[in-house]
Design a protein around this motif. Structure first.
Motif, PDB file in Angstrom:
ATOM      1  N   GLY A  89      36.898  35.207   2.962  1.00 16.00           N
ATOM      2  CA  GLY A  89      35.968  34.475   2.896  1.00 16.00           C
ATOM      3  C   GLY A  89      35.966  33.047   2.424  1.00 16.00           C
ATOM      4  N   GLY A  90      37.472  32.690   2.805  1.00 19.44           N
ATOM      5  CA  GLY A  90      38.015  31.354   2.336  1.00 19.44           C
ATOM      6  C   GLY A  90      37.700  30.216   3.543  1.00 19.44           C
ATOM      7  N   ARG A 148      34.591  33.936   9.984  1.00 17.75           N
ATOM      8  CA  ARG A 148      34.230  33.944  11.114  1.00 17.75           C
ATOM      9  C   ARG A 148      34.367  32.638  11.962  1.00 17.75           C
ATOM     10  NH1 ARG A 148      28.002  35.705  10.142  1.00 17.75           N
ATOM     11  NH2 ARG A 148      28.526  34.107   8.623  1.00 17.75           N
ATOM     12  N   ASP A 199      34.548  39.622  11.682  1.00 18.14           N
ATOM     13  CA  ASP A 199      33.449  39.661  11.147  1.00 18.14           C
ATOM     14  C   ASP A 199      33.297  40.808  10.148  1.00 18.14           C
ATOM     15  OD1 ASP A 199      30.715  40.206  11.003  1.00 18.14           O
ATOM     16  OD2 ASP A 199      30.013  39.994  12.781  1.00 18.14           O
ATOM     17  N   LEU A 200      33.195  40.411   9.183  1.00 16.03           N
ATOM     18  CA  LEU A 200      33.140  41.716   7.914  1.00 16.03           C
ATOM     19  C   LEU A 200      31.817  42.442   7.492  1.00 16.03           C
ATOM     20  CD1 LEU A 200      35.517  39.684   5.706  1.00 16.03           C
ATOM     21  CD2 LEU A 200      36.063  41.605   7.110  1.00 16.03           C
ATOM     22  N   ASN A 221      33.888  36.474   0.505  1.00 12.68           N
ATOM     23  CA  ASN A 221      33.069  36.741   1.474  1.00 12.68           C
ATOM     24  C   ASN A 221      31.787  37.114   0.893  1.00 12.68           C
ATOM     25  OD1 ASN A 221      35.109  39.094   0.650  1.00 12.68           O
ATOM     26  ND2 ASN A 221      33.809  40.245   2.151  1.00 12.68           N
ATOM     27  N   VAL A 235      35.037  37.614  -6.523  1.00  9.38           N
ATOM     28  CA  VAL A 235      34.127  36.820  -6.941  1.00  9.38           C
ATOM     29  C   VAL A 235      32.681  37.214  -6.732  1.00  9.38           C
ATOM     30  CG1 VAL A 235      32.947  34.389  -6.503  1.00  9.38           C
ATOM     31  CG2 VAL A 235      35.388  34.651  -6.552  1.00  9.38           C
ATOM     32  N   LEU A 237      25.788  29.147 -10.458  1.00 10.17           N
ATOM     33  CA  LEU A 237      25.274  28.366  -9.506  1.00 10.17           C
ATOM     34  C   LEU A 237      25.976  27.381  -8.808  1.00 10.17           C
ATOM     35  CD1 LEU A 237      21.340  28.396  -9.984  1.00 10.17           C
ATOM     36  CD2 LEU A 237      22.549  30.033  -8.574  1.00 10.17           C
ATOM     37  N   THR A 293      26.188  25.866  -1.985  1.00 11.73           N
ATOM     38  CA  THR A 293      27.001  26.404  -0.860  1.00 11.73           C
ATOM     39  C   THR A 293      25.958  27.083   0.314  1.00 11.73           C
ATOM     40  OG1 THR A 293      27.048  28.768  -1.703  1.00 11.73           O
ATOM     41  CG2 THR A 293      28.930  27.287  -2.371  1.00 11.73           C
ATOM     42  N   ARG A 329      22.762  31.319   0.286  1.00 10.05           N
ATOM     43  CA  ARG A 329      21.433  31.520   0.273  1.00 10.05           C
ATOM     44  C   ARG A 329      20.786  31.310   1.679  1.00 10.05           C
ATOM     45  NH1 ARG A 329      22.725  30.305  -4.876  1.00 10.05           N
ATOM     46  NH2 ARG A 329      23.812  28.381  -3.972  1.00 10.05           N
TER      47      ARG A 329
HETATM   48  N1  LIG Z   1      27.176  29.722  -4.647  1.00 12.16           N
HETATM   49  C1  LIG Z   1      26.442  30.328  -5.676  1.00 12.16           C
HETATM   50  O1  LIG Z   1      25.494  29.948  -6.429  1.00 12.16           O
HETATM   51  C2  LIG Z   1      26.998  31.732  -5.947  1.00 12.16           C
HETATM   52  C3  LIG Z   1      26.598  32.266  -7.172  1.00 12.16           C
HETATM   53  C4  LIG Z   1      26.846  33.545  -7.520  1.00 12.16           C
HETATM   54  C5  LIG Z   1      27.673  34.363  -6.880  1.00 12.16           C
HETATM   55  N2  LIG Z   1      28.336  33.686  -5.754  1.00 12.16           N
HETATM   56  C6  LIG Z   1      29.335  34.393  -5.039  1.00 12.16           C
HETATM   57  O2  LIG Z   1      30.408  33.734  -4.542  1.00 12.16           O
HETATM   58  C7  LIG Z   1      30.694  34.255  -3.455  1.00 12.16           C
HETATM   59  C8  LIG Z   1      30.982  33.302  -2.448  1.00 12.16           C
HETATM   60  O3  LIG Z   1      29.835  32.684  -1.943  1.00 12.16           O
HETATM   61  P1  LIG Z   1      29.560  31.138  -1.471  1.00 12.16           P
HETATM   62  O4  LIG Z   1      28.568  30.574  -2.330  1.00 12.16           O
HETATM   63  O5  LIG Z   1      30.861  30.526  -1.487  1.00 12.16           O
HETATM   64  O6  LIG Z   1      28.998  31.396  -0.002  1.00 12.16           O
HETATM   65  P2  LIG Z   1      29.305  30.690   1.206  1.00 12.16           P
HETATM   66  O7  LIG Z   1      29.349  29.309   1.342  1.00 12.16           O
HETATM   67  O8  LIG Z   1      27.958  31.290   2.153  1.00 12.16           O
HETATM   68  O9  LIG Z   1      30.622  31.212   1.994  1.00 12.16           O
HETATM   69  C9  LIG Z   1      30.869  32.540   2.145  1.00 12.16           C
HETATM   70  C10 LIG Z   1      32.131  33.021   2.911  1.00 12.16           C
HETATM   71  O10 LIG Z   1      31.710  34.364   3.308  1.00 12.16           O
HETATM   72  C11 LIG Z   1      32.108  34.405   4.716  1.00 12.16           C
HETATM   73  N3  LIG Z   1      31.155  35.201   5.338  1.00 12.16           N
HETATM   74  C12 LIG Z   1      29.878  35.301   5.495  1.00 12.16           C
HETATM   75  N4  LIG Z   1      29.684  36.216   6.338  1.00 12.16           N
HETATM   76  C13 LIG Z   1      30.574  36.968   6.863  1.00 12.16           C
HETATM   77  C14 LIG Z   1      31.011  37.682   7.738  1.00 12.16           C
HETATM   78  N5  LIG Z   1      29.955  38.639   8.182  1.00 12.16           N
HETATM   79  N6  LIG Z   1      32.229  38.012   8.229  1.00 12.16           N
HETATM   80  C15 LIG Z   1      33.131  37.486   7.806  1.00 12.16           C
HETATM   81  N7  LIG Z   1      33.085  36.475   6.731  1.00 12.16           N
HETATM   82  C16 LIG Z   1      31.792  36.252   6.493  1.00 12.16           C
HETATM   83  C17 LIG Z   1      31.657  32.966   5.220  1.00 12.16           C
HETATM   84  O11 LIG Z   1      32.688  32.600   6.196  1.00 12.16           O
HETATM   85  P3  LIG Z   1      32.027  32.127   7.747  1.00 12.16           P
HETATM   86  O12 LIG Z   1      31.115  30.963   7.428  1.00 12.16           O
HETATM   87  O13 LIG Z   1      33.285  31.854   8.279  1.00 12.16           O
HETATM   88  O14 LIG Z   1      31.368  33.204   8.233  1.00 12.16           O
HETATM   89  C18 LIG Z   1      32.099  32.186   4.090  1.00 12.16           C
HETATM   90  O15 LIG Z   1      33.551  31.904   3.978  1.00 12.16           O
HETATM   91  C19 LIG Z   1      29.788  35.416  -3.105  1.00 12.16           C
HETATM   92  O16 LIG Z   1      30.201  36.619  -3.226  1.00 12.16           O
HETATM   93  C20 LIG Z   1      28.631  35.021  -3.588  1.00 12.16           C
HETATM   94  O17 LIG Z   1      27.892  36.166  -3.958  1.00 12.16           O
HETATM   95  C21 LIG Z   1      27.926  32.593  -5.267  1.00 12.16           C
END
Ligand SMILES: NC(=O)c1ccc[n+]([C@@H]2O[C@H](COP(=O)([O-])OP(=O)(O)OC[C@H]3O[C@@H](n4cnc5c(N)ncnc54)[C@H](OP(=O)(O)O)[C@@H]3O)[C@@H](O)[C@H]2O)c1
Length: 299
Positions: free
Chosen positions: A32-33, A57, A73-74, A99, A152, A208, A211, A214
């Motif tokens: 998920g990087g 992805r 695709d996870l 991810n 995470v 929060l 990103t 949501r």
């Molecule tokens: N941001 C917040 O406010 C927040 C708050 C609490 C917890 N978190 C947690 O932090 C973690 C990271 O979230 P984020 O905010 O960084 O979200 P994000 O910007 O949507 O990033 C998510 C990552 O997951 C990957 N991903 C999503 N669907 C995928 C799939 N089907 N196959 C492979 N990879 C996939 C995306 O890759 P691609 O784009 O390449 O598909 C991206 O690298 C999550 O566990 C989230 O629940 C975030």
């Protein structure tokens, strides 16, 4: 912002400013990087000289020489298994899981019969951990006393999920479904730390952060998403600020004395609340049953 977290004062680590960290000997994989928080970590590790492999992805950092990409695709557990095999070939010091997606307004089902948020945000991590950590446990890392895994999620809030309906087959609720991923990831840290004592396993609660997480709920590029992410962006730290704050803790030798541990968005240790050992066992057992029912074996 993180609500309801209890800081553990006795777990302290020495903060080395990020620009003093030399991580040239370090090899990190970030599942998920490719976006959001994971991309923030990837760029920060890269800036300190580490060799980084990201899984996702869409690759967005092909201008960075030391950042490598595994496309997957996870939402598919078959892909999670393939990724673990690819990662097992690398001599890794650290694996980070970022991810994830947020559950949609109506239930989404993968071709393997799993609720999609659970599949992407939790079950794929469980599959990778079980297939990769036995190999990772044998790694002699250059930089750390033992390899480390960071998961995470949203630990420390006491959210236990709905263990009897991990696949959201009953009455559908977005929050109930997403909370199953939150509980799953906390249980995963506690279970993995017990299962693989040669590895340091840690849970991170980023609070929060603006990103794409949501988008699946609010609609990618929708006005709702724009308003909410703008508000979050205004009030909360960015992915870059978060990574800058977390990295010194993630590589600190002081962590060797603690396993597992959880950290809030200021890199302070926080308590895991309500997760008793029998509950963790039950949650992980039900997750294994769910994978088995979908025809996915963990090994
Ligand atoms: N941001 C917040 O406010 C927040 C708050 C609490 C917890 N978190 C947690 O932090 C973690 C990271 O979230 P984020 O905010 O960084 O979200 P994000 O910007 O949507 O990033 C998510 C990552 O997951 C990957 N991903 C999503 N669907 C995928 C799939 N089907 N196959 C492979 N990879 C996939 C995306 O890759 P691609 O784009 O390449 O598909 C991206 O690298 C999550 O566990 C989230 O629940 C975030």
């Amino acid at each position: 912002m993180t609500f309801g977290l209890k800081v553990v004062k006795k777990l302290q680590w020495t903060n080395v400013p990020i620009d003093k960290l030399d991580l040239k000997a370090m090899k990190v994989a970030i599942v998920g990087g490719t976006g959001g928080i994971g991309q923030g970590f990837s760029r920060m590790f890269d800036s300190r000289g580490a060799n980084v492999t990201v899984v996702g992805r869409t690759f967005r950092d092909d201008d960075l020489e030391n950042v490598h990409f595994i496309k997957a695709d996870l939402e598919l557990m078959s892909e999670a298994k393939r990724v673990s095999k690819e990662l097992a070939k690398l001599p890794l010091d650290m694996v980070i899981f970022t991810n994830g997606i947020f559950a949609a307004t109506t239930r989404q089902r993968t071709s393997e019969g799993l609720e999609r948020d659970m599949a992407v945000s939790y079950l794929s991590r469980l599959v990778i951990i079980r297939n990769l950590l036995p190999t990772l446990a044998e790694t002699h890392t250059h930089m750390l006393k033992r390899p480390r895994v960071f998961v995470v999620g949203y630990p420390g809030t006491g959210e236990l999920g709905t263990v009897e309906d991990l696949n959201s087959e009953g009455k559908y609720s977005v929050m109930q479904t997403h909370m199953n991923t939150v509980a799953g990831n906390e249980a995963l840290v506690l279970d993995s730390a017990r299962r693989y004592p040669e590895i340091g396993v840690y849970g991170l609660n980023p609070g929060l952060i603006k990103t794409n997480i949501r988008s699946n709920l609010l609609g990618a590029n929708s006005w709702k998403s724009w308003i909410i992410e703008s508000i979050i962006g205004f009030w909360c730290q960015s992915t870059e600020d978060y990574a800058r704050r977390m990295l010194p803790m993630m590589v600190s030798s002081d962590l060797d004395a603690y396993n597992p541990a959880f950290f809030n968005n200021k890199a302070q240790a926080v308590e895991s609340q309500k997760f008793t050992e029998p509950y963790v066992e039950k949650f992980i057992g039900k997750s294994e049953e769910l994978l088995e029912k979908s025809g996915v074996s963990l090994d």
